[in-house]
Design a protein around this motif. Structure first.
Motif, short mmCIF file in Angstrom:
data_model
loop_
_atom_site.label_atom_id
_atom_site.label_comp_id
_atom_site.label_asym_id
_atom_site.label_seq_id
_atom_site.Cartn_x
_atom_site.Cartn_y
_atom_site.Cartn_z
N ALA A 181 -34.78 -13.20 -25.14
CA ALA A 181 -35.40 -14.15 -26.07
C ALA A 181 -35.41 -13.61 -27.50
N ALA A 182 -35.57 -12.30 -27.65
CA ALA A 182 -35.59 -11.71 -28.98
C ALA A 182 -34.20 -11.73 -29.63
N ARG A 183 -33.18 -11.46 -28.85
CA ARG A 183 -31.82 -11.44 -29.40
C ARG A 183 -31.25 -12.83 -29.60
N TRP A 184 -31.51 -13.70 -28.61
CA TRP A 184 -30.91 -15.04 -28.65
C TRP A 184 -32.02 -16.06 -28.35
N PRO A 185 -32.83 -16.39 -29.33
CA PRO A 185 -33.97 -17.31 -29.10
C PRO A 185 -33.55 -18.71 -28.68
N GLN A 186 -32.28 -19.06 -28.82
CA GLN A 186 -31.81 -20.37 -28.37
C GLN A 186 -31.68 -20.44 -26.85
N ILE A 187 -31.87 -19.28 -26.17
CA ILE A 187 -31.84 -19.24 -24.70
C ILE A 187 -33.27 -19.20 -24.19
N ALA A 188 -33.63 -20.14 -23.32
CA ALA A 188 -34.96 -20.16 -22.72
C ALA A 188 -34.99 -19.25 -21.50
N THR A 189 -36.01 -18.44 -21.37
CA THR A 189 -36.05 -17.44 -20.31
C THR A 189 -37.22 -17.58 -19.36
N ALA A 190 -38.10 -18.53 -19.59
CA ALA A 190 -39.35 -18.59 -18.82
C ALA A 190 -39.14 -19.03 -17.38
N ASP A 191 -38.14 -19.84 -17.12
CA ASP A 191 -37.97 -20.46 -15.81
C ASP A 191 -37.01 -19.65 -14.94
N GLY A 192 -37.57 -18.74 -14.15
CA GLY A 192 -36.79 -18.08 -13.11
C GLY A 192 -35.88 -16.96 -13.53
N MET A 193 -35.94 -16.48 -14.76
CA MET A 193 -35.11 -15.35 -15.16
C MET A 193 -35.90 -14.07 -14.99
N GLU A 194 -35.44 -13.22 -14.07
CA GLU A 194 -36.11 -11.94 -13.82
C GLU A 194 -35.57 -10.84 -14.72
N ALA A 195 -34.28 -10.89 -14.99
CA ALA A 195 -33.62 -9.89 -15.83
C ALA A 195 -32.25 -10.46 -16.21
N ALA A 196 -31.52 -9.72 -17.04
CA ALA A 196 -30.18 -10.16 -17.43
C ALA A 196 -29.28 -8.94 -17.59
N LEU A 197 -28.04 -9.11 -17.17
CA LEU A 197 -27.02 -8.09 -17.31
C LEU A 197 -26.11 -8.49 -18.46
N TYR A 198 -25.92 -7.57 -19.41
CA TYR A 198 -25.10 -7.88 -20.58
C TYR A 198 -23.91 -6.95 -20.63
N GLU A 199 -22.72 -7.53 -20.70
CA GLU A 199 -21.48 -6.77 -20.86
C GLU A 199 -21.01 -6.91 -22.31
N PRO A 200 -21.26 -5.93 -23.15
CA PRO A 200 -20.94 -6.08 -24.58
C PRO A 200 -19.44 -6.13 -24.88
N GLU A 201 -18.60 -5.58 -24.00
CA GLU A 201 -17.16 -5.55 -24.27
C GLU A 201 -16.41 -6.69 -23.60
N ALA A 202 -17.13 -7.59 -22.94
CA ALA A 202 -16.50 -8.76 -22.32
C ALA A 202 -16.46 -9.91 -23.32
N GLY A 203 -16.00 -11.07 -22.88
CA GLY A 203 -15.95 -12.19 -23.81
C GLY A 203 -15.08 -13.33 -23.33
N VAL A 204 -14.28 -13.87 -24.25
CA VAL A 204 -13.54 -15.10 -24.01
C VAL A 204 -12.07 -14.89 -24.35
N LEU A 205 -11.20 -15.37 -23.48
CA LEU A 205 -9.77 -15.40 -23.75
C LEU A 205 -9.36 -16.82 -24.14
N TYR A 206 -8.45 -16.92 -25.09
CA TYR A 206 -7.89 -18.22 -25.45
C TYR A 206 -6.75 -18.51 -24.47
N ALA A 207 -7.01 -19.40 -23.52
CA ALA A 207 -6.16 -19.54 -22.34
C ALA A 207 -4.78 -20.11 -22.67
N ARG A 208 -4.75 -21.34 -23.15
CA ARG A 208 -3.45 -21.96 -23.42
C ARG A 208 -2.65 -21.13 -24.44
N ARG A 209 -3.32 -20.71 -25.49
CA ARG A 209 -2.66 -19.90 -26.51
C ARG A 209 -2.09 -18.61 -25.92
N GLY A 210 -2.87 -17.98 -25.04
CA GLY A 210 -2.42 -16.73 -24.44
C GLY A 210 -1.20 -16.90 -23.57
#
Length: 422
Positions: free
Chosen positions: A145-174
């Motif tokens: 909530a502190a890092r990304w306040p646009q994400i609601a965490t109250a309903d059923g979130m016990e913890a979160a795993l963050y992979e800082p080196e992961a992300g998104v590939l541009y599929a068709r372009r790739g």
């Protein structure tokens, strides 16, 4: 071939030559999705081969599983260390060729996993990431909530795993970039929808299209995505199931940058079976239910989103992204999964042809592995060892038998039950 690299992210249609009937190649690869494109590329740059790559509708076409704008790349695969290694090696390839080709292929957004259980997929993944020296962070709901306040965490979130080196590939372009590089290396690409033709003495001699044009080769690889079980129905009808998967893009309010890909991490909710990507090229916030949809015809199926998918998406948005719950759907897309019962890929020799290999069964987590799958397949075709650390890949990638049930992707724990319903 030309690829449009304008900031909008739009891609020009790749120029394709007229099918070269009668062309004799050392290797013919059927299907120019991510598996076929990388297989053709590695085989061509390996030297000494004349490689021909065929696709029925063109590279990155709208029916293709590899034809959407974005795909997630992540190392978290529960306690499966092989896929974690493969993902990391594949990402190294994507990053290397992004720099080499001067083309944006990867968006380093990070990937955030919402955890609802102390002993769930996220915890198992964290142990594997630690064992493989992959960077990760274990976050509390307050951290999220502190890092990304646009994400609601109250309903059923016990913890979160963050992979800082992961992300998104541009599929068709790739995929288009890989095929363009393949052609630059001397490979031949042709627009053709083909099936196996004549065989002799346990070897396939050719593939042919509906007009009788043929392509002859010493070796063949079929990487046909959702069409693979149609090309080999007797062999694969119980190995790969093709399902309709709806994707929606939500439009944030004017001037709201909180849901762009550089402001919010790519995210996955394993237990709830949803995933999403921040807006890239101003196309909207991508969100998709990740449960297996109904059986789908990839050639003739209508690609319109089911209204029920929109209802389910809005219910989830109210829970995790409440500021988007009433946002309009600005775009939508129908893709497909080609899933195996256990979610492992199919990368195996054809039992009836000594010179034919099959590759498919991406099962909703295959795109990011594309460079590694092609690399592995070419080495297997050449009879080269993969190394002891890879372990059981030959067994897991076999045609069968396979036992339903897997935790490799979101909704994986529902796979066994879902498979029995088809």
């Amino acid at each position: 071939m030309t690829i449009d690299t304008t900031p909008s992210g739009s891609l020009a249609t790749l120029a394709t030559p007229v099918p070269e009937s009668g062309l004799v190649s050392d290797l013919v690869v059927v299907g120019a999705g991510v598996m076929g494109a990388w297989t053709a590329y590695w085989a061509q740059v390996g030297g000494g081969r004349r490689v021909t790559l065929l696709d029925a509708w063109g590279v990155g076409h709208s029916r293709a599983t590899s034809g959407d704008e974005t795909r997630i790349v992540r190392a978290a695969h529960g306690d499966d260390r092989l896929y974690t290694r493969w993902s990391r090696r594949a990402l190294q390839h994507w990053a290397h060729f992004e720099e080499r080709w001067g083309l944006r292929l990867f968006e380093p957004s990070g990937v955030l996993w919402f955890g609802g259980r102390a002993d769930g997929f996220e915890a198992r993944s964290a142990e594997t990431l630690a064992a493989e020296s992959v960077p990760y962070e274990w976050l509390t709901p307050a951290d999220v909530a502190a890092r990304w306040p646009q994400i609601a965490t109250a309903d059923g979130m016990e913890a979160a795993l963050y992979e800082p080196e992961a992300g998104v590939l541009y599929a068709r372009r790739g995929v288009q970039a890989v095929v363009s590089a393949f052609q630059d290396e001397g490979g031949t690409f042709a627009l053709a929808g083909v099936r196996p033709g004549r065989g002799e003495g346990g070897r396939l001699l050719e593939v042919i299209d509906e007009r009788g044009h043929s392509w002859t080769g010493d070796q063949f690889v079929f990487c046909c995505g959702p069409w693979l079980p149609r090309v080999f129905p007797q062999l694969l009808r119980d190995v790969i199931r093709v399902t309709k998967q709806d994707v929606l893009y939500m439009g944030p309010a004017a001037g709201d940058s909180r849901f762009q890909v550089d402001s919010i991490p790519t995210w996955c909710d394993y237990d709830a079976a949803y995933y999403g990507v921040g807006s890239t090229a101003a196309n909207g916030f991508k969100i998709a239910p990740d449960r297996l949809g109904p059986v789908f015809d990839p050639s003739r199926g209508e690609r319109s989103v089911d209204p029920e998918s929109a209802r389910l998406v809005r219910a989830y948005l109210r829970r995790r992204f409440p500021d988007l719950a009433l946002a309009p759907v600005v775009s939508s897309r129908v893709c497909q999964y080609e899933s195996t019962p256990d979610s492992h890929f199919l990368i195996a020799p054809h039992p009836g042809y000594e010179n034919v290999w099959l590759a498919g069964g991406g099962s909703g987590h295959g795109f990011k592995h594309g460079p590694r799958i092609g690399e592995y397949l070419v080495r297997r075709m050449d009879g080269l060892p993969e190394g002891a650390q890879e372990g059981d890949e030959e067994h897991r990638f076999r045609i069968g038998p396979r036992v339903p049930g897997s935790g490799l992707r979101t909704a994986g724990d529902e796979m066994a039950a879902a498979w029995d319903l088809f």
